[in-house]
Write a protein that holds these residues in place. Structure first.
Motif, mmCIF file in Angstrom:
data_model
loop_
_atom_site.group_PDB
_atom_site.id
_atom_site.type_symbol
_atom_site.label_atom_id
_atom_site.label_comp_id
_atom_site.label_asym_id
_atom_site.label_seq_id
_atom_site.Cartn_x
_atom_site.Cartn_y
_atom_site.Cartn_z
ATOM 1 N N CYS A 90 0.832 -1.204 0.000
ATOM 2 C CA CYS A 90 0.000 0.000 0.000
ATOM 3 C C CYS A 90 0.864 1.250 0.000
ATOM 4 C CB CYS A 90 -0.894 0.048 1.235
ATOM 5 S SG CYS A 90 -2.125 -1.242 1.215
ATOM 6 N N TRP A 111 1.625 6.231 -6.889
ATOM 7 C CA TRP A 111 0.499 6.400 -7.790
ATOM 8 C C TRP A 111 -0.478 7.450 -7.290
ATOM 9 C CZ3 TRP A 111 -3.697 2.052 -7.440
ATOM 10 C CH2 TRP A 111 -4.871 2.494 -8.065
ATOM 11 N N CYS A 113 -1.788 -2.880 -9.924
ATOM 12 C CA CYS A 113 -2.879 -3.581 -9.240
ATOM 13 C C CYS A 113 -2.411 -4.973 -8.821
ATOM 14 C CB CYS A 113 -4.095 -3.699 -10.154
ATOM 15 S SG CYS A 113 -4.445 -2.220 -11.130
ATOM 16 N N CYS A 173 -1.674 -6.240 -5.091
ATOM 17 C CA CYS A 173 -2.751 -6.622 -4.175
ATOM 18 C C CYS A 173 -3.740 -7.598 -4.801
ATOM 19 C CB CYS A 173 -3.508 -5.400 -3.696
ATOM 20 S SG CYS A 173 -2.489 -4.231 -2.774
ATOM 21 N N HIS A 174 -3.749 -7.698 -6.117
ATOM 22 C CA HIS A 174 -4.746 -8.559 -6.788
ATOM 23 C C HIS A 174 -4.027 -9.582 -7.668
ATOM 24 C CE1 HIS A 174 -8.238 -6.143 -5.570
ATOM 25 N NE2 HIS A 174 -7.596 -5.050 -5.944
ATOM 26 N N HIS A 230 -11.935 -0.775 -15.121
ATOM 27 C CA HIS A 230 -12.516 -0.476 -13.804
ATOM 28 C C HIS A 230 -12.721 1.003 -13.510
ATOM 29 C CE1 HIS A 230 -13.290 -4.368 -12.129
ATOM 30 N NE2 HIS A 230 -12.183 -4.816 -12.694
ATOM 31 N N ILE A 263 -12.507 3.070 -7.749
ATOM 32 C CA ILE A 263 -12.510 1.924 -8.650
ATOM 33 C C ILE A 263 -13.910 1.339 -8.572
ATOM 34 C CG2 ILE A 263 -11.633 -0.435 -8.874
ATOM 35 C CD1 ILE A 263 -9.438 1.374 -9.640
ATOM 36 N N GLY A 301 -16.825 -1.618 -9.354
ATOM 37 C CA GLY A 301 -16.877 -3.072 -9.463
ATOM 38 C C GLY A 301 -18.243 -3.580 -9.055
ATOM 39 N N GLY A 302 -18.323 -4.884 -8.807
ATOM 40 C CA GLY A 302 -19.614 -5.482 -8.502
ATOM 41 C C GLY A 302 -19.943 -5.575 -7.015
ATOM 42 N N TYR A 303 -18.945 -5.357 -6.126
ATOM 43 C CA TYR A 303 -19.193 -5.527 -4.683
ATOM 44 C C TYR A 303 -19.783 -4.266 -4.054
ATOM 45 C CZ TYR A 303 -15.799 -9.408 -4.849
ATOM 46 O OH TYR A 303 -15.113 -10.550 -5.134
ATOM 47 N N ALA A 352 -17.060 -3.944 -0.486
ATOM 48 C CA ALA A 352 -15.618 -4.173 -0.642
ATOM 49 C C ALA A 352 -14.891 -3.724 0.618
ATOM 50 C CB ALA A 352 -15.098 -3.406 -1.854
ATOM 51 N N VAL A 353 -13.913 -4.539 1.048
ATOM 52 C CA VAL A 353 -13.096 -4.182 2.204
ATOM 53 C C VAL A 353 -12.293 -2.930 1.858
ATOM 54 C CG1 VAL A 353 -11.224 -5.006 3.695
ATOM 55 C CG2 VAL A 353 -12.921 -6.624 2.809
ATOM 56 N N ASN A 365 -9.268 -0.282 1.567
ATOM 57 C CA ASN A 365 -7.828 -0.440 1.386
ATOM 58 C C ASN A 365 -7.224 0.933 1.174
ATOM 59 O OD1 ASN A 365 -7.013 -0.029 -1.675
ATOM 60 N ND2 ASN A 365 -9.077 -0.878 -1.598
ATOM 61 N N HIS A 370 -7.216 2.606 -3.077
ATOM 62 C CA HIS A 370 -8.332 3.183 -3.832
ATOM 63 C C HIS A 370 -9.618 3.075 -3.044
ATOM 64 C CE1 HIS A 370 -9.977 -0.822 -4.841
ATOM 65 N NE2 HIS A 370 -8.733 -1.209 -5.084
ATOM 66 N N ARG A 423 -14.500 -15.163 -0.914
ATOM 67 C CA ARG A 423 -15.861 -14.740 -1.256
ATOM 68 C C ARG A 423 -16.099 -15.007 -2.740
ATOM 69 N NH1 ARG A 423 -17.343 -9.135 -1.902
ATOM 70 N NH2 ARG A 423 -16.343 -8.037 -0.183
HETATM 71 C C1 HEC Z 1 -3.016 -1.777 -1.635
HETATM 72 C C2 HEC Z 1 -3.670 -2.906 -2.189
HETATM 73 C C3 HEC Z 1 -4.527 -2.652 -3.423
HETATM 74 C C4 HEC Z 1 -4.146 -2.122 -4.624
HETATM 75 C C5 HEC Z 1 -2.790 -1.594 -5.040
HETATM 76 C C6 HEC Z 1 -5.297 -2.209 -5.491
HETATM 77 N N1 HEC Z 1 -6.354 -2.762 -4.800
HETATM 78 FE FE1 HEC Z 1 -8.201 -3.144 -5.501
HETATM 79 N N2 HEC Z 1 -8.820 -3.792 -3.698
HETATM 80 C C7 HEC Z 1 -7.995 -3.996 -2.609
HETATM 81 C C8 HEC Z 1 -8.768 -4.583 -1.525
HETATM 82 C C9 HEC Z 1 -8.240 -4.986 -0.156
HETATM 83 C C10 HEC Z 1 -10.084 -4.733 -2.018
HETATM 84 C C11 HEC Z 1 -11.288 -5.316 -1.283
HETATM 85 C C12 HEC Z 1 -11.441 -6.804 -1.611
HETATM 86 C C13 HEC Z 1 -12.608 -7.452 -0.939
HETATM 87 O O1 HEC Z 1 -13.512 -6.754 -0.466
HETATM 88 O O2 HEC Z 1 -12.629 -8.708 -0.896
HETATM 89 C C14 HEC Z 1 -10.073 -4.225 -3.378
HETATM 90 C C15 HEC Z 1 -11.192 -4.203 -4.198
HETATM 91 C C16 HEC Z 1 -11.136 -3.972 -5.563
HETATM 92 C C17 HEC Z 1 -12.241 -4.109 -6.465
HETATM 93 C C18 HEC Z 1 -13.679 -4.461 -6.114
HETATM 94 C C19 HEC Z 1 -14.427 -3.175 -5.951
HETATM 95 C C20 HEC Z 1 -15.923 -3.356 -5.874
HETATM 96 O O3 HEC Z 1 -16.573 -2.533 -5.202
HETATM 97 O O4 HEC Z 1 -16.432 -4.292 -6.484
HETATM 98 C C21 HEC Z 1 -11.781 -3.811 -7.713
HETATM 99 C C22 HEC Z 1 -12.577 -3.822 -9.003
HETATM 100 C C23 HEC Z 1 -10.389 -3.471 -7.586
HETATM 101 N N3 HEC Z 1 -10.021 -3.573 -6.271
HETATM 102 C C24 HEC Z 1 -9.578 -3.121 -8.635
HETATM 103 C C25 HEC Z 1 -8.292 -2.633 -8.500
HETATM 104 C C26 HEC Z 1 -7.538 -2.084 -9.600
HETATM 105 C C27 HEC Z 1 -8.025 -1.969 -11.013
HETATM 106 C C28 HEC Z 1 -6.327 -1.713 -9.091
HETATM 107 C C29 HEC Z 1 -5.174 -1.058 -9.844
HETATM 108 C C30 HEC Z 1 -5.499 0.181 -10.527
HETATM 109 C C31 HEC Z 1 -6.345 -2.016 -7.672
HETATM 110 N N4 HEC Z 1 -7.562 -2.569 -7.356
HETATM 111 C C32 HEC Z 1 -5.296 -1.788 -6.798
HETATM 112 C C33 HEC Z 1 -6.659 -3.677 -2.537
HETATM 113 C C34 HEC Z 1 -5.924 -3.064 -3.542
#
Ligand code: HEC
Ligand code: HEC
Ligand code: HEC
Ligand code: HEC
Ligand code: HEC
Length: 413
Positions: free
Chosen positions: A15, A22, A52, A55-56, A134, A156, A158-160, A163-164, A166, A169, A237
C-alpha cells in the motif's frame, strides 16, 4: 503457506509503495469536459495493471493469460493497424484504439505515442488493462457503437457493495458491472468511417435471446463465478474469473450441440447435420474480418482411407468500396455473404456423397473448428515475419470446438 501476519505486513508495504508511486500525485480529479484533456498525466489517471498486481495477484494472473491482455500485442493487430494508417492516416488509428486501448478516448493528443508504442512490439502502455475497465462509470448506449464514460478519480468501480477498505483506492459498487451493456461497449461493431452506412453489429440481436431473458449476462459465461480471494490475504468470497474464456478456454464445450443422421441409399449416402447454437450471439463474432468457423465432414472408407470431404463455412464476407471481398473489415462498404450462426439458431446442413465401395463400414466424422487467419498472401507472410513464433503463432492455429464420429455398417453390394 505464508503466515497471515506476513501477508498483512506485505500488504501494508504494498500500500505504501502504491500510495507513494500512484495516488499521492493523482488527486486532481478533472472529469473530461468536451475537448479538454484531463490535467493529470495519463499514467496517473490510468494506473498500469502492474500497479494492481501487488494486491490482486490472482486476478492479474488470470487477466494476463486472457486475450484482453494481448489487445495491442498481436502481429495481426499491428499489421492491420498499419494498413489502416496507410489508407487513412494516423487519425484513423483512433478507431482501433477506442476499444483496443480505450484510454485514448480521454487523451486523444497521445495518439502518436500510442501508435509508436504498438510498433515497438513491447508497449509500456496497457491495451485493455485493469484501469481501462474499472474506471468505466457509465456507458452511452445510444452511440453506435456505444461509448464508455470514464471517471478518472480515486474510485474503482466493481460489482461488490461491501468491498473491504484499502489504502490504494476507494471502491464503489456499480450495477453496470453485472450487465451485458458493460461488455457490449467494446463488442458491438466498428464505428463507420467516412460517413458510410453503419454495417450490422457483431453480436446480432443478443437482447432478444433466451439466455439474456433468463438473466444470463456476458459475465455469466465469460467471467464465470468462483470462490476465492479477491485481494491478497482477504477472506474468501464470490469472485469473477478474469481469463475471459472464449475462443480459448473452457466455455467452448458449451457452444454448440451437434447431432447427425446418416442414410445409405445404394450408391449414394446422405448425412444430415443439426447444429444448435447455445450461444446468445453470432458464432463466430465477425471481427476481425477473417473470423471463420468451419464444419468439416470427412468420410473414411476401406482401411480408414479418406474417400470424401466437404466443408461449410460460417462467416461474414465483407466487400470493399469496389465490391471486392476483403478480410479487413475497416475497408468494408458492404456485406457480400453472411453465413454466421445467428444467436441460438438451429441450422440443418445436408451432405450427399458416393457410398464407399468395397468397405464393410464407413466412418462419418464431423468437426467444428475456428479457422486460422486467412487473407491475401502478403498479409499472411507479414504475420509470419512479424510474429515472434512465426508460423507457430496463435493466429495460424485452428481451434477445435468439437468432434463427433460414428461408424456406419454398409451392406455388401
Ligand atoms: C493496496 C492494495 C490494493 C491495490 C494496489 C489495489 N487494490 Fe483493488 N482492492 C484492494 C482490496 C483490499 C479490495 C477489497 C477486496 C474485498 O472486499 O474482498 C479491493 C477491491 C477492488 C475491487 C472491487 C471493488 C468493488 O466494489 O467491487 C476492484 C474492481 C479493484 N479492487 C480493482 C483494482 C484495480 C483496477 C487496481 C489497480 C489500478 C487495484 N484494485 C489496486 C486492494 C488493492
Ligand atoms: C474496453 C473495451 C472492452 C471491454 C469493456 C470488454 N472487452 Fe472483451 N475484448 C476487448 C478486446 C479489444 C478484445 C480482443 C483482444 C485481442 O485478442 O486482441 C477482447 C476479447 C474478449 C474475449 C476473448 C475473445 C476470444 O476470441 O476468445 C472475450 C471472451 C471477451 N472479450 C469478453 C468480454 C466480457 C465478458 C466483457 C464484459 C465483462 C468484455 N469483454 C468487456 C475489449 C473489451
Ligand atoms: C468496437 C470495439 C472495437 C474496435 C473499434 C476495433 N476492435 Fe478489434 N477487436 C475488438 C474485440 C472485442 C475483439 C475480439 C473479438 C473476438 O475475439 O471475438 C477484437 C479483435 C481484433 C483482432 C484479433 C485479435 C488480435 O489481436 O489479433 C484484430 C487483429 C483486431 N481486432 C484489429 C482491429 C483493428 C485494426 C481495428 C481498427 C480498424 C479494430 N480492431 C477496431 C474490438 C474492437
Ligand atoms: C474487460 C474488463 C475487465 C478487465 C480487463 C478487468 N476487469 Fe476486473 N472486473 C470486471 C467486471 C465486469 C467485474 C465484475 C464481475 C461481477 O461482479 O460479475 C470485475 C471484478 C473485479 C474484482 C472483484 C471480483 C474478483 O474477481 O476479485 C476485482 C478485484 C477486479 N475485477 C480487479 C481487476 C484487476 C486487478 C484487473 C487487471 C489485472 C481487472 N480487474 C481487469 C471487468 C474487468
Ligand atoms: C450462455 C453463455 C454465453 C453468453 C451469455 C455469452 N456468450 Fe459469448 N460465447 C459463449 C461461448 C460458449 C463461446 C465460445 C464459442 C466457441 O468457442 O465455440 C462464446 C464466444 C464469445 C466470443 C469469442 C468467440 C468468437 O466467435 O470470436 C466473444 C468475443 C464473446 N463470446 C462475447 C460475448 C459477449 C459480449 C456477450 C454478452 C452480450 C456474450 N459473449 C454472452 C457463450 C456465451
Amino acid at each position: 503457506m505464508i503466515p497471515k501476519f506476513f501477508l498483512k505486513v506485505g500488504r501494508l508495504i504494498g500500500c505504501a509503495i502504491v500510495l507513494f508511486g500512484w495516488m499521492i500525485a493523482a488527486d486532481s480529479i478533472a472529469p473530461r469536459s468536451a475537448g479538454a484533456e484531463p490535467t493529470k498525466p495519463l499514467e496517473k489517471a490510468f494506473p498500469h495493471s502492474e500497479k494492481c498486481k501487488r494486491c490482486h495477484l490472482r486476478v492479474f494472473e488470470e487477466w494476463e493469460a486472457s486475450a484482453q491482455s494481448r489487445s495491442i500485442l498481436t502481429a495481426p493487430f499491428r499489421i492491420s493497424l498499419n494498413r489502416l494508417i496507410e489508407a487513412k492516416g494516423e487519425k484513423g488509428a483512433m478507431m482501433c484504439f477506442r476499444c483496443h486501448a480505450p484510454h485514448i478516448l480521454e487523451y486523444p493528443s497521445h495518439l502518436k505515442s500510442f501508435i509508436d508504442e504498438v510498433r515497438s512490439r513491447d508497449p509500456r502502455i496497457d491495451g485493455v488493462g485493469c484501469s481501462q475497465c474499472h474506471l468505466i462509470k457509465d456507458v452511452k448506449t445510444e452511440e453506435n457503437p456505444p461509448l464508455p464514460i470514464y471517471a478518472l478519480g480515486k474510485t474503482i468501480f466493481g460489482g461488490y457493495a461491501d468491498a473491504v477498505e484499502n489504502l490504494a483506492h476507494q471502491s464503489e459498487a456499480n450495477p453496470l458491472y453485472r450487465r451485458s451493456d458493460y461488455c457490449v461497449t467494446c463488442h458491438h461493431s466498428l464505428p463507420s468511417m467516412d460517413n458510410a452506412q453503419p454495417l450490422p453489429g457483431w453480436l446480432g440481436n443478443w437482447r432478444a435471446t433466451k439466455a439474456q431473458k433468463s438473466g444470463k449476462t456476458c459475465q455469466t459465461c465469460h467471467m464465470p463465478e468462483a470462490f476465492g480471494e479477491s485481494a491478497n490475504g482477504e477472506r474468501n468470497r464470490k469472485i469473477a474469473n478474469h481469463s475471459f474464456p472464449g475462443r480459448f478456454g473452457k466455455v467452448r464445450a458449451k457452444a454448440l450441440e451437434v447431432d447427425f443422421e446418416t442414410e445409405v441409399t445404394g450408391n449414394t449416402s446422405h448425412v444430415t447435420v443439426t447444429l444448435r447454437s447455445l450461444v446468445p450471439h453470432h458464432l463466430p463474432v465477425p471481427h476481425p474480418g477473417w473470423s471463420r468457423m468451419v464444419l468439416d465432414l470427412t468420410i473414411l472408407g476401406k482401411n480408414l482411407k479418406k474417400v470424401y470431404g466437404e466443408q461449410r463455412l460460417y462467416e461474414r464476407v465483407y466487400g470493399d468500396a469496389h465490391g471486392a471481398p476483403t478480410v479487413f473489415d475497416f475497408e468494408a462498404a458492404t456485406i457480400l455473404k453472411d453465413t454466421l450462426l445467428k444467436p441460438e439458431e438451429t441450422r440443418v446442413e445436408s451432405f450427399t456423397f458416393p457410398t464407399p465401395t468395397d468397405a464393410p463400414s464407413m466412418d462419418v466424422i464431423l468437426t467444428v473448428t475456428y479457422s486460422p487467419v486467412h487473407g491475401p498472401k502478403e498479409f499472411l507472410d507479414q504475420i509470419e515475419k512479424e510474429a515472434p513464433l512465426g508460423t507457430k503463432d496463435r493466429a495460424f492455429q485452428a481451434v477445435e470446438v468439437l468432434q463427433k464420429k460414428k461408424n456406419i455398417p454398409l451392406k455388401k453390394r
